[in-house]
Enzyme design. Structure first.
Site, mmCIF file in Angstrom:
data_model
loop_
_atom_site.group_PDB
_atom_site.id
_atom_site.type_symbol
_atom_site.label_atom_id
_atom_site.label_comp_id
_atom_site.label_asym_id
_atom_site.label_seq_id
_atom_site.Cartn_x
_atom_site.Cartn_y
_atom_site.Cartn_z
ATOM 1 N N HIS A 160 -9.325 -2.297 -9.045
ATOM 2 C CA HIS A 160 -8.078 -3.040 -9.187
ATOM 3 C C HIS A 160 -8.362 -4.523 -8.964
ATOM 4 O O HIS A 160 -9.317 -4.883 -8.264
ATOM 5 C CB HIS A 160 -7.053 -2.551 -8.155
ATOM 6 C CG HIS A 160 -6.390 -1.252 -8.511
ATOM 7 N ND1 HIS A 160 -5.253 -0.793 -7.886
ATOM 8 C CD2 HIS A 160 -6.698 -0.326 -9.458
ATOM 9 C CE1 HIS A 160 -4.887 0.372 -8.412
ATOM 10 N NE2 HIS A 160 -5.748 0.679 -9.353
ATOM 11 N N GLU A 186 -7.000 -6.707 -7.078
ATOM 12 C CA GLU A 186 -6.985 -7.165 -5.686
ATOM 13 C C GLU A 186 -8.293 -6.837 -4.973
ATOM 14 O O GLU A 186 -8.818 -7.653 -4.203
ATOM 15 C CB GLU A 186 -5.831 -6.501 -4.914
ATOM 16 C CG GLU A 186 -4.443 -6.749 -5.500
ATOM 17 C CD GLU A 186 -3.994 -5.650 -6.457
ATOM 18 O OE1 GLU A 186 -4.780 -5.251 -7.341
ATOM 19 O OE2 GLU A 186 -2.848 -5.195 -6.314
ATOM 20 N N CYS A 189 -0.655 -1.568 -4.842
ATOM 21 C CA CYS A 189 -0.527 -0.156 -4.469
ATOM 22 C C CYS A 189 -0.982 0.016 -3.014
ATOM 23 O O CYS A 189 -1.425 -0.938 -2.380
ATOM 24 C CB CYS A 189 -1.398 0.703 -5.397
ATOM 25 S SG CYS A 189 -3.173 0.525 -5.082
ATOM 26 N N CYS A 210 -4.627 -1.141 -2.289
ATOM 27 C CA CYS A 210 -4.809 -2.597 -2.252
ATOM 28 C C CYS A 210 -4.070 -3.232 -1.078
ATOM 29 O O CYS A 210 -4.576 -4.153 -0.441
ATOM 30 C CB CYS A 210 -4.371 -3.203 -3.577
ATOM 31 S SG CYS A 210 -5.464 -2.697 -4.932
#
Lengths: 152, 152
Positions: free
Chosen positions: A53, A55, A83, A86
């Site tokens: 992801h 992040e 999410c 993260c």
């Protein structure tokens, strides 16, 4: 230009890179002392790795840049609400503040489904500011899912 | 030997590798069709990267091994209850089941502080079984923190 707009615009430019690779368009930048020290965009499908992801990638790059896992003087700008994975990484990294573009009602863990950043007795809380350039951050996602539906 | 014991013993062997490197001793293995396909141990301090928890490393390795981010046929054995980041990664990776050695009352996100795996309306829930070889999994942590205190 106001700093918040400048940095979220940079995060959006990262999201655009994901968009161009047919990845869900999410982008993030990490800022320290008024400068961007790390950038990341979602590349989960291409890498076949669910941890890729925006992040997580930005956090890893920032730690590399400042040679420390503690990012307590850093702030993150991200186009979509993180999410749980993260949000947990933001807590673990001791990031000072998070600026969110648009919300994710289904999996967002910073206010939507729950708020990991502020509502629990972890050893660190992350300050959060919502809806920075919300329209633009939402538009790129909507465009992406429209494109996806048309392909099918 | 019962499978659960066999696989948690393997996770403990990973934790021992972290212990020997002066890292908080947490280890994890991922099992698919009765075979270990990935192993990981905490190496956050050495790598100066807060994402280098045992679970994240094991998930990344498992995805590489089976060439897919979806680990829906996989189970994880981990010596210590995962934090929010790692619990979030387990949800993201669609892992089927998690076996936990001992609990982490301060940061555990699989039943202690909260339970991300089962209590929220995410698109995936992770089955979880607790306290597999609890004594051994707790002992290595206690030994580690005792050693740390003696050093200071």
């Amino acid at each position: 230009m106001e700093d918040k707009i400048k940095f979220m615009t940079a995060a959006l430019a990262e999201a655009k890179k994901a968009y161009d690779r047919d990845e869900i368009p999410v982008g993030a930048v990490i800022v320290r002392n008024g400068k961007i020290i790390a950038r990341g965009y979602n590349i989960k499908e291409e890498k076949k790795d669910t941890t890729k992801h925006a992040e997580i990638i930005a956090i890893q790059k920032a730690s590399k840049k400042i040679d420390a896992w503690r990012l307590n003087e850093c702030e993150m700008y991200v186009t979509l609400e993180p999410c749980a994975m993260c949000a947990g990484a933001l807590i673990q990294s001791r990031i000072k503040k998070l600026y969110i573009g648009t919300m994710d009602p289904k999996t967002g863990a910073c206010g939507s489904v729950l708020n990991l950043l502020t509502d629990y007795k972890f050893n660190h809380k992350v300050d959060v500011e919502y809806l920075i350039m919300q329209e633009e951050c939402e538009k790129i996602l909507k465009d992406f899912f429209r494109k996806l539906r048309q392909k099918k």
